[in-house]
Design an enzyme around this catalytic site. Structure first.
Site, mmCIF file in Angstrom:
data_model
loop_
_atom_site.group_PDB
_atom_site.id
_atom_site.type_symbol
_atom_site.label_atom_id
_atom_site.label_comp_id
_atom_site.label_asym_id
_atom_site.label_seq_id
_atom_site.Cartn_x
_atom_site.Cartn_y
_atom_site.Cartn_z
ATOM 1 N N SER A 61 42.247 -27.135 -15.721
ATOM 2 C CA SER A 61 42.101 -26.289 -16.892
ATOM 3 C C SER A 61 40.904 -25.359 -16.695
ATOM 4 C CB SER A 61 41.900 -27.188 -18.118
ATOM 5 O OG SER A 61 41.777 -26.421 -19.278
ATOM 6 N N TYR A 64 48.561 -22.302 -19.686
ATOM 7 C CA TYR A 64 48.181 -23.412 -18.822
ATOM 8 C C TYR A 64 49.405 -23.921 -18.078
ATOM 9 C CZ TYR A 64 46.581 -28.320 -18.133
ATOM 10 O OH TYR A 64 46.251 -29.556 -17.636
ATOM 11 N N GLY A 120 47.171 -33.234 -11.028
ATOM 12 C CA GLY A 120 46.063 -32.597 -10.341
ATOM 13 C C GLY A 120 45.183 -33.637 -9.680
#
Ligand code: SF4
Ligand SMILES: [Zn+2]
Lengths: 164, 705
Positions: free
Chosen positions: B387, B541, B680
């Protein structure tokens, strides 16, 4: 000469980003060989002028820069392959003197014929020796079994006491 | 006598009075009185069931509904239907609640238990957290979310992320902790006054404490932006201390310096070893190892260089006696031309160390300085795994530390595509769904509106958020004007394109590539508009779909069945990523994905799947260098598993039943260390199983080289 497989971008056969050619034809018949499909010199795709052109072109690519050429197989030093391979390595070295050549063979450096020697003169790194299944060792870099040697010929050539 | 079969399967003799009661109640609600009518309905129904041995409750209710609808009391009929629906929903949800709770007890709901690869659902604190999560989610869906948002979430049209925490609890997602401010100005934690540390050892220890506290108050990742810069003064202090001591005993300046340097290097290495160890043994109140990310790499002072080297060499060494690959903290190494990119740069040696580390431990991922600045406006470490904050200034100064993300709501794009007849229809439906997503995101923001700082002292009073509010202050002001981000996420560009345009693979078709980009670009224009309209930092996002890849697809299969090339794989592809089954070189994959981060600037990462690269750092560097002016944030997935049976280090085979050592065929998951990218972050699927869709995806991943 025939070849099994050509990888225009390869990172698992030699240091850096490379072009890798797996040729057909091998007379070692190592037990447990990973590439036994490459033993028969008549298998695979015919290696032509065009194949050579493509390799030369790929090595000169400016987008994805190649560090050199890797030759494996089968055996690039299989008698039947020597003419094509010699022509290729010569051409690579003349066109791109800064790119290196790696070559995998089942013969040993000491036992090479004159003609095989001629090829090896253009090679920077040689991995020699048959694959011996009982000496299999996956932790070795670039080799399958511990009897095989990783020989930096460029360095050796620099040493005076080495007489090729 | 007729029996009524009730919902739970039990039987009861037919009783006309209960119908009279229900109808009268509906009439009352509609402000009418007509007892005769109620009795008349009951009689009609009684007549119709006569002679039947059994009738189920639904057909009785439907009959009542029909009779009422055909009468003049339409209003009362509507009341009856409404009442019935509410009752159905309540009953339904009581069932899901108890079912979910039961599944924690029985440990049999994989979706619930393995949703987060970072939680060990077998242990008690995690079970308590899961239980709280079940209740929080349930209550939020029932009472806190607008009805249409809750319904859209349940249907899988959108995903209101992290419902097990927010909005039930007034928590936000992820952040960049202002460690610098906390260490420089001191803070209170529990009963202790923490002062500015006097050594790197203490600074690292306090940092671990801060991380533990902060992670218990937010549900997403905690990141430290430029930890090398932040900790540098404490390395200096350590050196000064050792130097003073050295001079006392040696009285030779040069020797004292050498001594001090050697001691400092050791202290620094040990400090980061302890910090890494802490992070990996921490259990937050959320029942999980905290999602921690350290960003570093740009500093060129000797102190910063030492910190960078300490972090990397610790990671290379691995954890504990088996030298296991640590999963946390995630390491993000910044690369910048003039700093560490090329041979002549001062930190080029550290880039080499980073390459070695990545080849062995998969982390660090890299941040390409110039590209990141181009895309997000300034340099910063990602919050959590991907992010990214936008530009925000206070008093003419760029501020990053202390800022946060308020949460994510993601769109199920493939679903919209399946429903749509063509492109125009797709965008029309997309607009409708975007409105729902916006309402959902505003709901997130509003939940924090009247919350006071005392809810999380560490964040709002003691400085983690970069502010020192009073306990009774409202926290909402620090989320405004783009200081915090709030994100619209999206899943499955790949499947969306397949569903909309049919047969060609998006990779092979330039027109389809442009279509994919156009969708994401469009989403960006919409969030920009929301930003203008609300003043909140809306961002786009690229959702990592750890559990969502599975959930959306599963719900869509239920709704639409197996749609070839869309739902048939049992998972959806992450955001804009290339289909994991497509065999292309990493270079081509980078080219394919490089246009997306610009639009989805609130969250992105690109990866390549590599073989083990431990013997070929040169090639790894070639790829890193290639990304420099193309993608801002890149991870190289280079599996380096290890076998405790035979000592093999390299890549294990992924099978549907687990992982296998290629050298000795060991399959005992407790005798190996296997690390794979889950979203991630990294995960260790041998010790905590991935959720089904994810394992499926891992097995299907093809190497890009
Ligand atoms: S030399 Fe190589 S290709 Fe030939 S048999 Fe031995 S292992 Fe196989
Ligand atoms: Zn093994």
């Amino acid at each position: 000469m025939n070849y099994q497989q050509y990888y225009p971008i390869d990172v698992v056969n030699g240091v850096g980003t490379r072009c890798t050619l797996f040729v057909s034809g091998c007379e070692h018949f190592c037990a447990g060989c990973h590439n036994s499909s490459t033993w028969d010199p008549s298998k695979g795709h015919p290696y032509t002028e065009e194949t050579e052109e493509q390799i030369i072109r790929d090595l000169g690519d400016t987008r994805v820069v190649r560090d050199g050429l890797s030759l494996s197989g089968g055996d690039p030093l299989f008698p039947n392959n020597l003419d094509s391979v010699l022509k290729l390595v010569k051409r690579v070295k003349t066109t791109y003197p800064d790119k290196d050549i790696w070559l995998w063979t089942g013969y040993t450096l000491e036992g090479l014929s004159d003609k095989q020697q001629q090829v090896v003169e253009f090679v920077d790194t040689l991995i020699d020796g048959k694959y011996e299944a009982d000496k299999r060792d996956l932790t070795l870099a670039w080799r399958g079994s511990s009897n095989q040697r990783l020989i930096n010929l460029t360095e050796l050539r620099d040493e005076e006491n080495y007489d090729l | 006598m007729t029996d009524i079969i009730k919902r739970d399967g039990s039987r009861q003799p037919f009783d006309a009075t209960s119908i009279i009661k229900a109808v009268t109640r509906a009439l009352n609600d509609a402000h009418v009185r007509d007892d005769d009518f109620a009795r008349h309905v009951a009689e009609e129904v009684e007549l119709s069931v006569q002679g039947k041995p059994q009738v189920d409750i639904y057909s009785i209710q439907n009959q009542v509904e029909d009779l009422m609808m055909r009468s003049k009391y339409k209003d009362a009929a509507r009341k009856y239907i409404e009442f019935r629906q509410t009752r159905d929903i309540q009953r339904e949800s009581r069932n899901t609640l108890s079912r979910d709770i039961l599944s924690i007890i029985n440990q049999d709901n994989d979706e619930l238990l393995n949703e987060n690869a970072n939680k060990d659902s077998k242990i008690i604190p995690t079970q308590r957290d899961l239980l709280a999560g079940v209740v929080a989610r349930h209550y939020a869906l029932q009472h806190l979310l607008p009805r249409h948002v809750a319904e859209a979430h349940k249907r899988g049209e959108i995903h209101y992320h992290d419902l097990d925490y927010a909005p039930f609890f007034p928590m936000f997602n992820c952040m960049l902790i202002d460690v610098e401010g906390m260490l420089t100005n001191g803070f209170r934690m529990g009963n202790a006054e923490i002062e500015t540390p006097r050594s790197i050892t203490t600074a690292a220890a306090i940092t671990a404490q801060i991380i533990a506290q902060v992670s218990s108050h937010i549900y997403g990742g905690t990141s430290i932006n430029e930890i090398d810069r932040i900790h540098a003064p404490y390395v200096r202090k350590t050196f000064d201390k050792h130097y003073k001591q050295g001079m006392r005993w040696i009285e030779d300046d040069e020797k004292a310096r050498d001594y001090a340097m050697e001691m400092t290097e050791r202290d620094c290495f040990d400090a980061y070893q302890a910090l890494e160890y802490e992070v990996n043994t921490l259990h937050t109140a959320n029942g999980q190892t905290p999602f921690v990310t350290f960003g570093f790499g740009l500093g060129t002072s000797w102190e910063e260089r030492l910190i960078q080297k300490s972090i990397l060499s610790n990671r290379i060494q691995g954890l504990g006696k088996n030298h296991k690959t640590p999963v946390f903290p995630k390491l993000v190494f910044a690369i910048r031309k003039g700093v560490n990119f090329a041979l002549e740069d001062p930190n080029y040696d550290i880039k080499q160390l980073a390459l070695q580390c990545a080849s062995k431990r998969m982390y660090p991922d890299i941040l390409n300085y110039d590209k990141l600045v181009e895309i997000t406006g300034s340099f910063k470490t990602p919050m959590g795994c991907r992010s990214f904050l936008g530009v925000y200034e206070e008093g003419g100064q760029l501020v990053h530390d202390g800022r946060n993300n308020l949460g994510v709501v993601s769109l199920n794009l493939p679903r919209i595509a399946i429903e749509s007849s063509d492109e125009t229809d797709f965008f029309r439906r997309l607009d409708q769904r975007l409105e729902v997503a916006r309402d959902a995101l505003m709901n997130r923001i509003q939940r924090l509106d009247n919350v006071r700082a005392s809810v999380a002292p560490i964040l709002y009073i003691e400085g983690a958020c970069g502010v020192r509010l009073k306990p009774e202050d409202k926290i909402s002001k620090i989320f405004k004007d783009g200081r915090a981000s709030i994100s619209l996420g999206y899943i499955g560009i790949h499947e969306t394109i397949n569903a909309l345009y049919g047969n060609a693979h998006i990779y092979d078709n330039e027109a389809l590539r442009q279509k994919g980009i156009a969708i994401v670009e469009y989403l960006r224009t919409v969030v920009e508009r929301w930003k203008q309209e609300t003043g909140y930092g809306f961002s786009l996002y690229s959702t990592p779909s750890e559990s969502l890849c599975d959930r959306f697809c599963r719900l869509d299969i239920k709704e639409f069945g197996i749609v070839p090339n869309v739902t048939d794989k049992n998972y959806y592809t992450n955001s804009f990523h290339l289909d994991v089954q497509k065999k292309v070189t990493p270079y081509d994959k980078i080219d394919f994905e490089m246009d997306y981060p610009l639009h989805a600037s609130g969250g992105f990462i690109c990866y390549g799947e590599y073989p083990n690269m431990a013997h070929n750092l040169k090639a790894l560097e070639n790829v890193w260098d290639y990304t420099y002016d193309k993608v801002p944030y890149y991870g190289t997935n280079t599996p380096n598993d290890s076998c405790y049976e035979c000592g093999y280090e390299g890549e294990f085979h992924a099978t549907n039943r687990g992982f296998e050592c290629p050298q000795c065929k060991n399959r005992d998951s407790s005798r190996m260390s296997v690390t794979r990218r889950v979203c991630g972050y990294l995960g260790q699927p041998n010790s905590r199983p991935f959720i089904q869709g994810k394992q499926e995806e891992v097995v299907r991943r093809v190497k890009h080289l």
